[in-house]
Design a protein around this motif. Structure first.
Motif, PDB file in Angstrom:
ATOM      1  N   ILE A   9       1.359  -2.085   2.286  1.00  0.00           N
ATOM      2  CA  ILE A   9       0.555  -1.728   1.124  1.00  0.00           C
ATOM      3  C   ILE A   9      -0.663  -1.001   1.661  1.00  0.00           C
ATOM      4  CG2 ILE A   9      -0.794  -2.590  -0.825  1.00  0.00           C
ATOM      5  CD1 ILE A   9       1.043  -5.094  -0.743  1.00  0.00           C
ATOM      6  N   SER A  10      -0.873   0.195   1.190  1.00  0.00           N
ATOM      7  CA  SER A  10      -1.989   1.002   1.689  1.00  0.00           C
ATOM      8  C   SER A  10      -3.156   0.969   0.719  1.00  0.00           C
ATOM      9  CB  SER A  10      -1.556   2.450   1.872  1.00  0.00           C
ATOM     10  OG  SER A  10      -0.564   2.536   2.853  1.00  0.00           O
ATOM     11  N   ASP A  11      -4.342   0.704   1.262  1.00  0.00           N
ATOM     12  CA  ASP A  11      -5.570   0.823   0.491  1.00  0.00           C
ATOM     13  C   ASP A  11      -5.864   2.314   0.384  1.00  0.00           C
ATOM     14  OD1 ASP A  11      -8.321   1.200  -0.141  1.00  0.00           O
ATOM     15  OD2 ASP A  11      -8.757  -0.839   0.530  1.00  0.00           O
ATOM     16  N   ALA A  12      -5.805   2.846  -0.823  1.00  0.00           N
ATOM     17  CA  ALA A  12      -5.977   4.285  -1.026  1.00  0.00           C
ATOM     18  C   ALA A  12      -7.372   4.763  -0.612  1.00  0.00           C
ATOM     19  CB  ALA A  12      -5.713   4.640  -2.482  1.00  0.00           C
ATOM     20  N   ALA A  13      -8.363   3.896  -0.675  1.00  0.00           N
ATOM     21  CA  ALA A  13      -9.735   4.287  -0.333  1.00  0.00           C
ATOM     22  C   ALA A  13      -9.956   4.367   1.175  1.00  0.00           C
ATOM     23  CB  ALA A  13     -10.736   3.319  -0.952  1.00  0.00           C
ATOM     24  N   THR A  14      -9.310   3.449   1.931  1.00  0.00           N
ATOM     25  CA  THR A  14      -9.578   3.371   3.370  1.00  0.00           C
ATOM     26  C   THR A  14      -8.391   3.762   4.241  1.00  0.00           C
ATOM     27  OG1 THR A  14      -8.855   1.071   3.555  1.00  0.00           O
ATOM     28  CG2 THR A  14     -11.179   1.458   2.956  1.00  0.00           C
ATOM     29  N   GLY A  15      -7.189   3.742   3.671  1.00  0.00           N
ATOM     30  CA  GLY A  15      -5.984   3.999   4.454  1.00  0.00           C
ATOM     31  C   GLY A  15      -5.497   2.785   5.215  1.00  0.00           C
ATOM     32  N   GLU A  16      -6.230   1.684   5.097  1.00  0.00           N
ATOM     33  CA  GLU A  16      -5.887   0.436   5.780  1.00  0.00           C
ATOM     34  C   GLU A  16      -4.596  -0.137   5.198  1.00  0.00           C
ATOM     35  OE1 GLU A  16      -7.913  -3.986   6.377  1.00  0.00           O
ATOM     36  OE2 GLU A  16      -8.758  -2.592   4.934  1.00  0.00           O
ATOM     37  N   THR A  17      -3.731  -0.694   6.046  1.00  0.00           N
ATOM     38  CA  THR A  17      -2.531  -1.390   5.589  1.00  0.00           C
ATOM     39  C   THR A  17      -2.877  -2.863   5.416  1.00  0.00           C
ATOM     40  OG1 THR A  17      -1.092   0.166   6.732  1.00  0.00           O
ATOM     41  CG2 THR A  17      -0.140  -1.954   6.140  1.00  0.00           C
ATOM     42  N   ILE A  18      -2.557  -3.410   4.261  1.00  0.00           N
ATOM     43  CA  ILE A  18      -2.883  -4.806   3.961  1.00  0.00           C
ATOM     44  C   ILE A  18      -1.625  -5.537   3.506  1.00  0.00           C
ATOM     45  CG2 ILE A  18      -5.292  -4.298   3.409  1.00  0.00           C
ATOM     46  CD1 ILE A  18      -4.558  -4.393   0.452  1.00  0.00           C
ATOM     47  N   THR A  19      -1.678  -6.863   3.520  1.00  0.00           N
ATOM     48  CA  THR A  19      -0.556  -7.696   3.097  1.00  0.00           C
ATOM     49  C   THR A  19      -0.650  -7.966   1.602  1.00  0.00           C
ATOM     50  OG1 THR A  19      -1.725  -9.786   3.396  1.00  0.00           O
ATOM     51  CG2 THR A  19      -0.585  -8.878   5.343  1.00  0.00           C
ATOM     52  N   PRO A  20       0.461  -8.432   1.009  1.00  0.00           N
ATOM     53  CA  PRO A  20       0.390  -8.819  -0.411  1.00  0.00           C
ATOM     54  C   PRO A  20      -0.679  -9.880  -0.672  1.00  0.00           C
ATOM     55  CG  PRO A  20       2.665  -8.580   0.240  1.00  0.00           C
ATOM     56  CD  PRO A  20       1.840  -8.463   1.505  1.00  0.00           C
ATOM     57  N   LYS A  21      -0.853 -10.845   0.241  1.00  0.00           N
ATOM     58  CA  LYS A  21      -1.885 -11.876   0.057  1.00  0.00           C
ATOM     59  C   LYS A  21      -3.288 -11.270   0.096  1.00  0.00           C
ATOM     60  CE  LYS A  21       0.611 -15.949   1.634  1.00  0.00           C
ATOM     61  NZ  LYS A  21       0.747 -16.607   0.371  1.00  0.00           N
ATOM     62  N   GLU A  22      -3.509 -10.298   0.991  1.00  0.00           N
ATOM     63  CA  GLU A  22      -4.819  -9.635   1.047  1.00  0.00           C
ATOM     64  C   GLU A  22      -5.090  -8.851  -0.234  1.00  0.00           C
ATOM     65  OE1 GLU A  22      -5.499  -8.771   5.765  1.00  0.00           O
ATOM     66  OE2 GLU A  22      -3.964  -7.598   4.731  1.00  0.00           O
ATOM     67  N   LEU A  23      -4.065  -8.174  -0.738  1.00  0.00           N
ATOM     68  CA  LEU A  23      -4.247  -7.436  -1.981  1.00  0.00           C
ATOM     69  C   LEU A  23      -4.526  -8.396  -3.132  1.00  0.00           C
ATOM     70  CD1 LEU A  23      -4.351  -4.837  -3.582  1.00  0.00           C
ATOM     71  CD2 LEU A  23      -1.852  -4.913  -3.756  1.00  0.00           C
ATOM     72  N   ALA A  24      -3.812  -9.519  -3.171  1.00  0.00           N
ATOM     73  CA  ALA A  24      -4.052 -10.516  -4.213  1.00  0.00           C
ATOM     74  C   ALA A  24      -5.495 -11.006  -4.162  1.00  0.00           C
ATOM     75  CB  ALA A  24      -3.080 -11.684  -4.071  1.00  0.00           C
ATOM     76  N   ALA A  25      -6.020 -11.219  -2.957  1.00  0.00           N
ATOM     77  CA  ALA A  25      -7.411 -11.660  -2.818  1.00  0.00           C
ATOM     78  C   ALA A  25      -8.370 -10.597  -3.344  1.00  0.00           C
ATOM     79  CB  ALA A  25      -7.722 -11.979  -1.353  1.00  0.00           C
ATOM     80  N   ARG A  26      -8.069  -9.338  -3.067  1.00  0.00           N
ATOM     81  CA  ARG A  26      -8.938  -8.253  -3.543  1.00  0.00           C
ATOM     82  C   ARG A  26      -8.882  -8.104  -5.061  1.00  0.00           C
ATOM     83  NH1 ARG A  26      -8.376  -3.304   0.790  1.00  0.00           N
ATOM     84  NH2 ARG A  26      -8.649  -4.556   2.660  1.00  0.00           N
ATOM     85  N   LEU A  27      -7.785  -8.547  -5.654  1.00  0.00           N
ATOM     86  CA  LEU A  27      -7.630  -8.440  -7.105  1.00  0.00           C
ATOM     87  C   LEU A  27      -8.095  -9.694  -7.843  1.00  0.00           C
ATOM     88  CD1 LEU A  27      -4.081  -6.793  -7.255  1.00  0.00           C
ATOM     89  CD2 LEU A  27      -6.304  -5.678  -7.594  1.00  0.00           C
ATOM     90  N   ALA A  28      -8.687 -10.641  -7.127  1.00  0.00           N
ATOM     91  CA  ALA A  28      -9.050 -11.939  -7.700  1.00  0.00           C
ATOM     92  C   ALA A  28      -9.906 -11.824  -8.954  1.00  0.00           C
ATOM     93  CB  ALA A  28      -9.755 -12.796  -6.654  1.00  0.00           C
ATOM     94  N   ILE A  52       2.842 -10.263  -7.240  1.00  0.00           N
ATOM     95  CA  ILE A  52       2.662 -10.906  -8.548  1.00  0.00           C
ATOM     96  C   ILE A  52       2.573 -12.421  -8.387  1.00  0.00           C
ATOM     97  CG2 ILE A  52       3.792 -11.361 -10.769  1.00  0.00           C
ATOM     98  CD1 ILE A  52       4.821  -8.394 -10.545  1.00  0.00           C
ATOM     99  N   GLU A  53       3.408 -12.996  -7.524  1.00  0.00           N
ATOM    100  CA  GLU A  53       3.341 -14.440  -7.280  1.00  0.00           C
ATOM    101  C   GLU A  53       1.995 -14.837  -6.671  1.00  0.00           C
ATOM    102  OE1 GLU A  53       8.109 -15.237  -6.490  1.00  0.00           O
ATOM    103  OE2 GLU A  53       6.745 -15.079  -4.785  1.00  0.00           O
ATOM    104  N   ASP A  54       1.508 -14.065  -5.706  1.00  0.00           N
ATOM    105  CA  ASP A  54       0.225 -14.382  -5.063  1.00  0.00           C
ATOM    106  C   ASP A  54      -0.932 -14.293  -6.053  1.00  0.00           C
ATOM    107  OD1 ASP A  54       1.490 -14.814  -2.648  1.00  0.00           O
ATOM    108  OD2 ASP A  54       0.943 -12.860  -1.803  1.00  0.00           O
ATOM    109  N   VAL A  55      -0.927 -13.267  -6.897  1.00  0.00           N
ATOM    110  CA  VAL A  55      -1.993 -13.123  -7.897  1.00  0.00           C
ATOM    111  C   VAL A  55      -1.907 -14.265  -8.900  1.00  0.00           C
ATOM    112  CG1 VAL A  55      -2.853 -11.700  -9.794  1.00  0.00           C
ATOM    113  CG2 VAL A  55      -2.221 -10.624  -7.631  1.00  0.00           C
ATOM    114  N   ALA A  56      -0.706 -14.581  -9.372  1.00  0.00           N
ATOM    115  CA  ALA A  56      -0.543 -15.666 -10.343  1.00  0.00           C
ATOM    116  C   ALA A  56      -1.001 -16.991  -9.745  1.00  0.00           C
ATOM    117  CB  ALA A  56       0.921 -15.761 -10.793  1.00  0.00           C
TER     118      ALA A  56
END
Length: 64
Positions: A9-28, A52-56
């Motif tokens: 999963i690429s962060d469009a702003a930084t180009g950093e590759t992140i995990t689904p759990k990291e993205l879920a944390a950013r979407l908290a 979706i599971e991590d965010v839920a």
């Protein structure tokens, strides 16, 4: 059977590759998330399901 497809999963702003759990944390603190696609990759479907599971999980944990 073909080998698993590498994904990220690429962060469009930084180009950093992140995990689904990291993205879920950013979407908290995000109230609405739109998920879209135009592919038939089962690996991408698995990534979307995990996200979706991590965010839920975070939402339900925050409510308790």
């Amino acid at each position: 059977m073909s080998p698993p497809v590498a994904f990220g999963i690429s962060d469009a702003a930084t180009g950093e590759t992140i995990t689904p759990k990291e993205l879920a944390a950013r979407l908290a603190d995000v109230r609405v998330v739109f998920v879209g696609e135009s592919h038939t990759s089962s690996e991408y479907h698995n990534v979307q399901r995990r996200l979706i599971e991590d965010v839920a999980f975070r939402v339900l944990a925050a409510d308790n």
